[in-house]
Design a protein around this motif. Structure first.
Motif, PDB file in Angstrom:
ATOM      1  N   LYS A   1       0.826  -1.214   0.000  1.00 64.69           N
ATOM      2  CA  LYS A   1       0.000   0.000   0.000  1.00 64.69           C
ATOM      3  C   LYS A   1       0.857   1.260   0.000  1.00 64.69           C
ATOM      4  O   LYS A   1       1.993   1.239   0.453  1.00 64.69           O
ATOM      5  N   LYS A   2       0.252   2.347  -0.503  1.00 69.80           N
ATOM      6  CA  LYS A   2       0.933   3.630  -0.439  1.00 69.80           C
ATOM      7  C   LYS A   2       0.102   4.570   0.425  1.00 69.80           C
ATOM      8  O   LYS A   2      -1.069   4.807   0.141  1.00 69.80           O
ATOM      9  N   GLY A   3       0.692   5.056   1.505  1.00 66.05           N
ATOM     10  CA  GLY A   3      -0.006   5.995   2.380  1.00 66.05           C
ATOM     11  C   GLY A   3       0.639   7.357   2.274  1.00 66.05           C
ATOM     12  O   GLY A   3       0.353   8.137   1.372  1.00 66.05           O
ATOM     13  N   CYS A   4       1.579   7.622   3.176  1.00 65.07           N
ATOM     14  CA  CYS A   4       2.207   8.951   3.237  1.00 65.07           C
ATOM     15  C   CYS A   4       3.151   9.227   2.069  1.00 65.07           C
ATOM     16  O   CYS A   4       3.358  10.373   1.694  1.00 65.07           O
ATOM     17  N   GLU A   5       3.746   8.191   1.534  1.00 63.76           N
ATOM     18  CA  GLU A   5       4.789   8.289   0.492  1.00 63.76           C
ATOM     19  C   GLU A   5       5.986   9.135   0.935  1.00 63.76           C
ATOM     20  O   GLU A   5       6.665   9.746   0.123  1.00 63.76           O
TER      21      GLU A   5
ATOM     22  N   GLY B   1       7.904   7.808   3.793  1.00 64.30           N
ATOM     23  CA  GLY B   1       8.678   6.972   4.710  1.00 64.30           C
ATOM     24  C   GLY B   1       8.242   7.064   6.157  1.00 64.30           C
ATOM     25  O   GLY B   1       8.998   6.724   7.062  1.00 64.30           O
ATOM     26  N   GLU B   2       6.993   7.512   6.385  1.00 70.06           N
ATOM     27  CA  GLU B   2       6.566   7.741   7.768  1.00 70.06           C
ATOM     28  C   GLU B   2       5.545   6.740   8.302  1.00 70.06           C
ATOM     29  O   GLU B   2       5.423   6.563   9.504  1.00 70.06           O
ATOM     30  N   CYS B   3       4.754   6.091   7.441  1.00 67.66           N
ATOM     31  CA  CYS B   3       3.598   5.329   7.952  1.00 67.66           C
ATOM     32  C   CYS B   3       3.766   3.813   7.915  1.00 67.66           C
ATOM     33  O   CYS B   3       3.020   3.090   8.569  1.00 67.66           O
ATOM     34  N   GLY B   4       4.680   3.309   7.138  1.00 64.30           N
ATOM     35  CA  GLY B   4       4.930   1.861   7.100  1.00 64.30           C
ATOM     36  C   GLY B   4       3.991   1.069   6.201  1.00 64.30           C
ATOM     37  O   GLY B   4       4.146  -0.149   6.054  1.00 64.30           O
ATOM     38  N   ALA B   5       3.005   1.724   5.575  1.00 63.14           N
ATOM     39  CA  ALA B   5       2.022   0.989   4.751  1.00 63.14           C
ATOM     40  C   ALA B   5       2.677   0.273   3.566  1.00 63.14           C
ATOM     41  O   ALA B   5       2.197  -0.759   3.104  1.00 63.14           O
ATOM     42  N   CYS B   6       3.788   0.829   3.094  1.00 65.72           N
ATOM     43  CA  CYS B   6       4.435   0.308   1.881  1.00 65.72           C
ATOM     44  C   CYS B   6       5.558  -0.683   2.182  1.00 65.72           C
ATOM     45  O   CYS B   6       6.349  -0.998   1.300  1.00 65.72           O
TER      46      CYS B   6
ATOM     47  N   ASN C   1      10.739   0.772   3.800  1.00 60.95           N
ATOM     48  CA  ASN C   1       9.608   1.541   3.275  1.00 60.95           C
ATOM     49  C   ASN C   1       9.819   1.684   1.769  1.00 60.95           C
ATOM     50  O   ASN C   1      10.643   2.487   1.321  1.00 60.95           O
TER      51      ASN C   1
ATOM     52  N   CYS D   1       8.294   3.079  -0.489  1.00 60.55           N
ATOM     53  CA  CYS D   1       7.978   4.371  -1.125  1.00 60.55           C
ATOM     54  C   CYS D   1       9.199   5.276  -1.201  1.00 60.55           C
ATOM     55  O   CYS D   1       9.188   6.259  -1.936  1.00 60.55           O
TER      56      CYS D   1
HETATM   57 FE1  FES Z   1       4.047   5.662   4.182  1.00 62.20          FE
HETATM   58 FE2  FES Z   1       5.720   4.464   2.507  1.00 62.20          FE
HETATM   59  S1  FES Z   1       3.674   5.044   2.115  1.00 62.20           S
HETATM   60  S2  FES Z   1       6.029   4.894   4.583  1.00 62.20           S
END
Ligand code: FES
Ligand code: FES
Length: 157
Positions: free
Chosen positions: A37-41, A43-48, A58, A60
């Motif tokens: 997944k892509k969230g913050c893009e 490097g902050e949220c860990g979704a990727c 990360n 992204c």
């Molecule tokens: Fe949030 Fe990569 S999309 S860390």
């Protein structure tokens, strides 16, 4: 354009990419692996999160060109012939999944941890999962899920 050759989920893979593209984009757009997944893009949220040489990164903020010749595992690489990995089962059983957006990343970080230490302490689990944002579940369920996964993996070994 450049040809990226790497091991993706156990298979040697070649794909044409723009050299400046991120690993997250290449996985999702060029290789259709949308479990990442892509969230913050940023490097902050860990979704990727994916595993690069067994370590969570990360994707992204990882340039795709950096994985040339390396091993990458995404969430799609965890199940075996349609059977869920014990960590995935544990997350379901512990109620650690709600919308599921953060889940692939959290499960992969849990895998990296359990591959290193099959019986991590609660502190180690918290530390490993600290880079993941979840808007739905409490982090208590994540910890329970990793403990359950640890028990399942020990039983299996
Ligand atoms: Fe949030 Fe990569 S999309 S860390
Ligand atoms: Fe929804 Fe974590 S389950 S963001």
């Amino acid at each position: 354009m450049m040809t990226l050759s790497f091991n993706l989920n156990g298979k040697e893979t070649k794909v044409e990419i723009n050299p400046w593209d991120t690993l997250a984009n290449v996985l999702r757009r060029n290789l259709m692996l949308t479990g990442t997944k892509k969230g913050c893009e940023e490097g902050e949220c860990g979704a990727c999160t994916v595993l690069l040489e067994g370590k969570p990164v990360n994707s992204c903020i990882v340039p795709a060109a950096k994985v040339q010749g390396k091993k990458v595992v995404t969430i799609e690489g965890l199940s075996d012939n349609g059977e869920l990995h014990p960590i995935q089962e544990a997350f379901i059983e512990a109620g650690a999944i709600q919308c599921g957006f953060c889940t692939p990343g959290v499960v992969l970080s849990a895998k990296a941890l359990l591959d290193m230490d099959i019986m991590p302490s609660e502190e180690e689990i918290k530390q490993e999962l600290s880079g993941h944002l979840c808007r739905c579940t409490g982090y208590v369920q994540f910890i329970e899920a990793v403990k359950l996964a640890s028990a399942k993996l020990q039983k299996k070994n």
